[in-house]
Design a protein around this motif. Sequence first.
Motif, mmCIF file in Angstrom:
data_model
loop_
_atom_site.group_PDB
_atom_site.id
_atom_site.type_symbol
_atom_site.label_atom_id
_atom_site.label_comp_id
_atom_site.label_asym_id
_atom_site.label_seq_id
_atom_site.Cartn_x
_atom_site.Cartn_y
_atom_site.Cartn_z
ATOM 1 N N LEU A 224 9.770 -2.567 2.682
ATOM 2 C CA LEU A 224 8.407 -3.093 2.645
ATOM 3 C C LEU A 224 8.082 -3.848 1.367
ATOM 4 C CD1 LEU A 224 6.358 -0.179 4.225
ATOM 5 C CD2 LEU A 224 7.000 -2.336 5.279
ATOM 6 N N GLN B 157 -1.553 -2.130 6.437
ATOM 7 C CA GLN B 157 -0.541 -2.895 7.164
ATOM 8 C C GLN B 157 -0.784 -2.834 8.672
ATOM 9 O OE1 GLN B 157 0.618 -5.258 5.261
ATOM 10 N NE2 GLN B 157 2.544 -5.031 6.326
ATOM 11 N N LYS B 158 -1.206 -1.676 9.141
ATOM 12 C CA LYS B 158 -1.532 -1.536 10.563
ATOM 13 C C LYS B 158 -2.676 -2.479 10.928
ATOM 14 C CE LYS B 158 -3.974 1.753 13.004
ATOM 15 N NZ LYS B 158 -4.451 3.109 13.152
ATOM 16 N N GLN C 271 -1.481 -6.087 10.997
ATOM 17 C CA GLN C 271 -0.736 -6.391 12.218
ATOM 18 C C GLN C 271 -1.669 -6.750 13.367
ATOM 19 O OE1 GLN C 271 2.440 -7.117 10.874
ATOM 20 N NE2 GLN C 271 2.666 -6.881 13.046
ATOM 21 N N VAL D 150 0.383 5.168 -0.795
ATOM 22 C CA VAL D 150 1.298 4.687 0.244
ATOM 23 C C VAL D 150 0.613 4.774 1.608
ATOM 24 C CG1 VAL D 150 3.474 5.158 1.432
ATOM 25 C CG2 VAL D 150 3.371 5.266 -1.066
ATOM 26 N N GLU D 151 -0.092 5.849 1.843
ATOM 27 C CA GLU D 151 -0.807 6.016 3.113
ATOM 28 C C GLU D 151 -1.833 4.903 3.316
ATOM 29 O OE1 GLU D 151 -3.689 9.222 5.433
ATOM 30 O OE2 GLU D 151 -2.616 9.868 3.633
ATOM 31 N N ILE E 148 -1.782 1.892 1.970
ATOM 32 C CA ILE E 148 -1.046 0.629 2.200
ATOM 33 C C ILE E 148 -0.582 0.555 3.653
ATOM 34 C CG2 ILE E 148 1.128 -0.577 1.723
ATOM 35 C CD1 ILE E 148 -0.546 -1.163 -0.551
ATOM 36 N N LEU E 149 -0.037 1.648 4.165
ATOM 37 C CA LEU E 149 0.431 1.656 5.554
ATOM 38 C C LEU E 149 -0.729 1.476 6.530
ATOM 39 C CD1 LEU E 149 3.176 4.426 5.366
ATOM 40 C CD2 LEU E 149 3.498 1.942 5.536
ATOM 41 N N ARG E 150 -1.860 2.059 6.233
ATOM 42 C CA ARG E 150 -3.048 1.884 7.073
ATOM 43 C C ARG E 150 -3.501 0.414 7.050
ATOM 44 N NH1 ARG E 150 -6.852 5.551 4.907
ATOM 45 N NH2 ARG E 150 -5.385 7.175 5.437
ATOM 46 N N MET F 62 4.308 -8.647 2.003
ATOM 47 C CA MET F 62 3.922 -7.527 1.143
ATOM 48 C C MET F 62 3.690 -7.996 -0.291
ATOM 49 S SD MET F 62 3.472 -4.789 2.845
ATOM 50 C CE MET F 62 3.413 -3.556 1.566
#
Length: 142
Positions: A3, A104-105, A108, A97-98, A100-102, A9
């Motif tokens: 990532l 990213q979702k 998308q 990190v959580e 960032i992933l949220r 990113m």
Amino acid sequence: MDLINDDHMKMYFYESRLLTFAGWPFEEDCVCTPENMAKAGFVHTPSDNSPDIAQCFFCLKELEGWEPEDDPEKEHKLHSPNCNFITLKKSVESLTVEEILRLQKERQKFVIKKTCNQAIAAFEESVKLKRGQIIQTAMDEE
């Protein structure tokens, strides 16, 4: 998938966005300087006809026709009020990190919506052309 090394990113970081503004037509004595554009989440995506196109790396909203007094953050919020990046309440560097992933979702979702809209527009254009050909063929047979 790594990532951190993915190009999109990198665009989470101000410095990466700022690097895209080489040749930006508004440098000094303007509100929409490269620095302010990058802070608002924009990357410079010029075309031959439009040297001032900027796109949010996150929501993919493209804006052009910038004026020296345009405030990039205000314009971004006005034209894309649901962009999760422009509404962030803290710096990217302090995100977990959580988080960032949220994000990213959510990004998308913007990518999928834009891709689908482009496919629909291409299909509609194809249908329009085919309809014209069918009508022309029918008229030729009369």
